[in-house]
Enzyme design. Structure first.
Site, short mmCIF file in Angstrom:
data_model
loop_
_atom_site.label_atom_id
_atom_site.label_comp_id
_atom_site.label_asym_id
_atom_site.label_seq_id
_atom_site.Cartn_x
_atom_site.Cartn_y
_atom_site.Cartn_z
N GLY A 245 0.83 -1.20 0.00
CA GLY A 245 0.00 0.00 0.00
C GLY A 245 0.86 1.24 0.00
O GLY A 245 1.99 1.22 -0.50
N VAL A 249 1.37 4.64 5.07
CA VAL A 249 0.87 3.60 5.99
C VAL A 249 1.99 2.60 6.29
O VAL A 249 2.11 2.12 7.42
CB VAL A 249 -0.40 2.91 5.43
CG1 VAL A 249 -0.81 1.75 6.30
CG2 VAL A 249 -1.54 3.91 5.33
N CYS A 301 1.72 0.28 -8.62
CA CYS A 301 2.83 0.79 -7.81
C CYS A 301 4.10 0.93 -8.63
O CYS A 301 4.91 1.80 -8.36
CB CYS A 301 3.05 -0.11 -6.60
SG CYS A 301 3.16 -1.83 -7.03
N GLU A 398 4.02 10.27 -6.10
CA GLU A 398 3.28 9.20 -6.77
C GLU A 398 1.85 9.68 -7.00
O GLU A 398 1.12 9.97 -6.04
CB GLU A 398 3.29 7.94 -5.89
CG GLU A 398 2.55 6.79 -6.49
CD GLU A 398 2.65 5.52 -5.65
OE1 GLU A 398 2.46 5.59 -4.43
OE2 GLU A 398 2.94 4.46 -6.24
P1 NAI Z 1 -3.46 2.78 1.92
O1 NAI Z 1 -2.04 2.50 2.12
O2 NAI Z 1 -4.17 3.64 2.91
O3 NAI Z 1 -4.28 1.41 1.87
C1 NAI Z 1 -3.73 0.14 1.64
C2 NAI Z 1 -4.29 -0.85 2.64
O4 NAI Z 1 -3.88 -0.49 3.96
C3 NAI Z 1 -5.80 -0.91 2.70
O5 NAI Z 1 -6.20 -2.25 2.91
C4 NAI Z 1 -6.13 -0.07 3.92
O6 NAI Z 1 -7.36 -0.41 4.51
C5 NAI Z 1 -5.00 -0.42 4.83
N1 NAI Z 1 -4.69 0.59 5.86
C6 NAI Z 1 -4.92 1.93 5.84
N2 NAI Z 1 -4.47 2.50 6.97
C7 NAI Z 1 -3.95 1.51 7.73
C8 NAI Z 1 -3.33 1.46 9.01
N3 NAI Z 1 -3.12 2.56 9.72
N4 NAI Z 1 -2.91 0.28 9.48
C9 NAI Z 1 -3.06 -0.84 8.75
N5 NAI Z 1 -3.67 -0.86 7.54
C10 NAI Z 1 -4.09 0.29 7.03
O7 NAI Z 1 -3.65 3.37 0.48
P2 NAI Z 1 -4.86 4.29 -0.06
O8 NAI Z 1 -5.22 5.32 0.95
O9 NAI Z 1 -5.93 3.42 -0.50
O10 NAI Z 1 -4.16 5.01 -1.29
C11 NAI Z 1 -3.43 6.20 -1.10
C12 NAI Z 1 -2.22 6.23 -1.97
O11 NAI Z 1 -1.36 5.14 -1.63
C13 NAI Z 1 -2.47 6.04 -3.44
O12 NAI Z 1 -2.81 7.21 -4.07
C14 NAI Z 1 -1.14 5.52 -3.91
O13 NAI Z 1 -0.26 6.58 -4.11
C15 NAI Z 1 -0.67 4.68 -2.76
N6 NAI Z 1 -0.96 3.26 -2.94
C16 NAI Z 1 0.07 2.45 -3.34
C17 NAI Z 1 -0.17 1.12 -3.57
C18 NAI Z 1 0.90 0.21 -4.00
O14 NAI Z 1 0.62 -0.85 -4.52
N7 NAI Z 1 2.15 0.52 -3.78
C19 NAI Z 1 -1.50 0.55 -3.45
C20 NAI Z 1 -2.50 1.46 -2.97
C21 NAI Z 1 -2.21 2.77 -2.76
#
Ligand code: NAI
Length: 797
Positions: A245, A249, A301, A398
């Protein structure tokens, strides 16, 4: 009526929607709301709360899904813990049978899963049907194979335990497969939380687990948002957290798991360069860009979101790109002829819009080929920014949307410099018809994956994961399996608390050091190949076994660590030396240590009160161990993976660069040698803090380093209070990896402090209590001293 010749020009054609009735029917069956999947059963959320999940293309509600509470997570962890006993006791072959069955069932349900994924996420059916779901099946097949082989391929290793897995929304089912398949193959059980925007295919997967008769509790799926994710991260009975993610986070998770002993792998964001040299096949490169940044609406990503074009062909490439963009069809993702579907959620769309507005405000030129977006739904057109300043927001942040930021470069060196000028390091793509140039650039890029004349290629047999703030740990292949295994004899080094005491500073006496320092001499620091006075001007008293003062050692501080890191930074050519050269230097170290064995034995006895026999053993093992790592210097190499047809994937073991190492107190010479040798054998430079209470074996070692052709700056030694220096090393951005063998509180401190640049930290895990044991030496140390770069090279027919 339109004529065929006009249609061939306009490329307009009618919709070709994929049938979605089976999915609609399935959703209808669950119209009262979906439940968690815990202990083999679907169970209602304990607090009775649910949240809506939408189809972003139509803005319609698809389902109500359970919001997981801490109590739900606890229930799932308990089920996973119970199941772990019997699941891990099965043979690899027995587990393989389940994984094969899952793979086959996924294939049988391929169409259903593709349609469901498209409706939930908004990505085109062409992608879910041809890429996501086939890769999911491939991943389970591949890992069924690992289950079959785990005993023979990973002798002496076993599962980690209960794994908490948190995944994002961009490849919902594929990310689930990346997490669950290796975990199960290795004998772990899991509690997985899908992303709140896209939980539906994970719930369909839960049904598959039931269909194949997977034992209850092996896979548990708890749905919910970040609060649920946090409950997983904080649960005390989870042994490993695997997260994909945002970097933000990821950083929170690093801090929260610090000191808990949980194993951690993070797959985070990226801003990957897509480099086009002037001799590239430009049409091929332009098609590559389409796949790099408009695949999955850019919500990838490893998306090639920074286009770096060599100046001479920049305008030609932009012109071709604009023409190609005009032909990209954005629309209903269930339409089989659509190139780009919907953005996952209005929240993400808003984020993209804000960043694009920022790009315009910063003066970059925006081009959007807008064939007309659907009137309703969460859509954003393919977008190209030119005239992008390398330090602007859109070049650094990003965007996670279909937005490309283009820049130019003149020379290959400049391309590499711009490409590496990022806090991320997930992937890179290099386009040139000159294989020498491509491979040269691939070697210089700081990225976990490099595609040559290709992009966004994935395969279960190749590891995937980042350098720098893109995270650590790999998914896929052998490296991915290693993340879910640990030594079965892991007694974990017992935390050594006795040296937590503060050292009292004394002014450093101003005399020369020669031979063995005596009480009135101060062992200085060793920085950049020279002895150095500590910046503080203070030393501390080193005590002997009866508490009697035996010498003084420099009391290093923050500034000394900074100087040492700088000196290590200047010794970069060590990583580029041939492995044979490094081996020779290590052999030389071993020989010189051997010829001075008696001095070191005497020093150990005087410092620690060890028996002469024990001291002799410590020195003898130190010598053998140095020889062993010398021998490994040119043997612990990578692999060539058979991945896609017409490609091979070179898995290169690369050094991190500068590593920080904090030594244990037990075995003051052997602990030091056991950690320095694997690190430098692999091409790293080290800043090492020897045992605080027994530093003199390490300070005596300067003379060995001086006489063994170890280049200046490769080994830098700073004595002083371990945990104070550890914190500085953990916080330092130029330290790329950290090993810490000290107190439990110190582990927590360094893990937390490492969250700045997200360096991988190895703290007190998997090392037997006694450093003389064989298991305190081995491939695990070499693995921890390297990061794998997977380079995809066109090859064969
Ligand atoms: P996020 O990192 O918040 O979400 C990813 C996962 O983490 C989801 O399942 C979410 O419920 C969970 N999560 C959120 N807060 C958490 C916490 N404090 N503790 C444990 N789990 C937690 O990503 P989000 O908000 O959906 O997207 C925001 C940005 O993150 C995107 O615009 C992108 O830039 C990046 N992103 C990158 C990804 C990758 O594959 N590297 C995938 C998704 C988002």
């Amino acid at each position: 009526m339109a004529l065929v010749k006009d249609i061939l020009v306009s490329m307009d054609y009618g919709p070709a929607p994929e049938a979605n009735e089976p999915v609609v029917g399935w959703l209808d069956l669950h119209k009262d709301g979906f439940n968690h999947f815990i202990d083999g059963k679907f169970v209602a959320p304990s607090e009775g709360k649910r949240f809506p999940v939408f189809n972003p293309a139509h803005e319609t509600e698809l389902a109500q899904v359970a919001q997981g509470s801490a109590a739900d997570v606890d229930k799932a962890v308990k089920a996973a813990r119970k199941a772990f006993k019997s699941w891990s006791a099965l043979s690899g072959h027995e587990r393989a049978v389940y994984l094969y069955a899952i793979a086959r069932h996924i294939q049988k349900r391929e169409r259903f899963l593709s349609v469901l994924e498209t409706m939930d996420n908004g990505k085109p059916i062409r992608e879910t049907r041809d890429i996501d779901i086939p890769l999911v099946a491939r991943h389970f097949y591949h890992h069924a194979g690992w289950a079959e082989l785990v005993e023979s391929e990973f002798p002496g290793e076993g599962p980690v335990g209960v794994c908490g897995q948190i995944i994002p929304w961009n490849f919902p089912l594929l990310m689930l497969a990346w997490k669950i398949a290796p975990a199960l193959a290795a004998g772990n059980t899991v509690v997985l939380k899908p992303a709140e925007y896209t939980p539906l295919t994970a719930l369909a997967f839960a049904e598959i687990c039931r269909e194949v008769g997977l034992p209850a509790g092996v896979v548990n799926i708890v749905t919910g948002d970040g609060v649920t994710g946090n409950a997983i991260v904080e649960h005390a009975d989870i042994d490993k957290i695997a997260f994909t993610g945002s970097t933000e986070v990821g950083r929170i998770i690093r801090e929260k798991t610090a000191g808990t002993g949980k194993k951690l792998s993070l797959e985070l964001g990226g801003k990957s360069p897509f480099i086009v040299f002037e001799d590239a096949d430009l049409d091929g490169a332009v098609e590559g860009v389409v796949d790099a940044i408009w695949f999955n609406q850019g919500q990838v990503c490893c998306a090639g979101s920074r286009l770096l074009v060599q100046e001479g062909v920049a305008e030609a490439v932009y012109a071709k790109l604009r023409a190609r963009m005009a032909n990209l069809r954005v629309g209903d993702p269930l339409d089989k002829s659509v190139d780009m579907g919907a953005i996952v959620d209005p929240v993400q769309l808003k984020r993209i819009k804000e960043l694009v507005a920022k790009g315009e405000a910063e003066g970059a030129t925006l081009f959007q080929a807008n064939k007309g977006l659907p009137a309703k739904g969460c859509f954003f057109p393919p977008s190209l920014f030119t005239n992008v300043a390398p330090a602007s927001t859109i070049a650094e942040v990003e965007i996670f949307g279909p937005v490309l930021a283009a820049m130019t470069f003149r020379t290959p060196d400049e391309a590499v410099a711009i490409a590496n000028n990022s806090r991320y390091g997930l992937a890179a793509s290099v386009w040139s018809e000159n294989i020498n140039l491509s491979l040269d650039v691939a070697a210089k890029l700081k990225a976990g994956v490099v595609w040559i004349n290709g992009t966004n290629m994935f395969d279960a047999a190749a590891g995937f994961g980042g350098y720098r703030e893109s995270g650590y740990g790999r998914e896929g292949g052998r490296e991915g399996m290693a993340e879910y295994l640990k030594p079965v004899t892991d007694k974990s080094l017992k935390a050594d608390e006795k040296v937590a005491a503060k050292l009292s500073p004394l002014p450093v006496a101003d005399e020369e050091i020669s031979g063995l320092p005596s009480i009135d001499r101060t062992a200085k620091l060793y920085v950049g190949g020279k002895q150095a006075r500590p910046d503080s001007g203070y030393s501390y008293t080193v005590l002997g076994p009866k508490g009697q003062p035996i010498s003084q050692a420099g009391l290093g501080n923050r500034k000394d660590i900074r100087n040492a890191v700088e000196a290590a930074g200047k010794a970069g050519s060590w990583g580029g030396a041939t492995a044979h050269n490094r081996a020779q230097v290590l052999y030389y170290v071993a020989e010189n240590l051997s010829s001075r064995a008696k001095e070191f034995e005497a020093r150990i006895v005087a410092m620690t009160g060890a028996s002469a026999k024990a001291a002799a053993e410590e020195v003898a093992v130190s010598i053998r161990r140095t020889f062993w790592y010398a021998a490994q210097a040119d043997k612990f190499d990578g692999a060539v993976h058979s991945t896609k047809s017409r490609h091979v994937t070179l898995a290169m073991n690369e050094p991190f660069g500068t590593m920080g190492i904090l030594c244990p107190d037990e075995a003051p010479l052997l602990g030091f040698v056991s950690l320095v040798m694997p690190a430098i054998a692999m091409g790293n430079r080290v800043v090492i803090v020897p045992s605080s209470s027994h530093p003199l074996a390490a300070t005596d070692f300067y003379q060995i380093l001086d006489t063994s052709d170890v280049p200046a700056g490769v080994v830098n030694i700073v004595t002083g209070e371990r945990d104070v220096l550890a914190k500085t090393l953990a916080e330092h951005d130029d330290v790329a990896a950290l090993w810490y063998f000290g107190s439990k509180a110190g582990s927590a401190l360094v893990e937390k402090a490492s969250s700045g640049n997200l360096k991988p930290v190895w703290a007190n895990q998997g090392i037997p209590r006694r450093w003389t044991e064989n298991s305190a030496q081995g491939r695990e140390f070499l693995r921890r001293a390297t990061q794998v770069k997977n380079i995809w090279v066109p090859y064969g027919e």
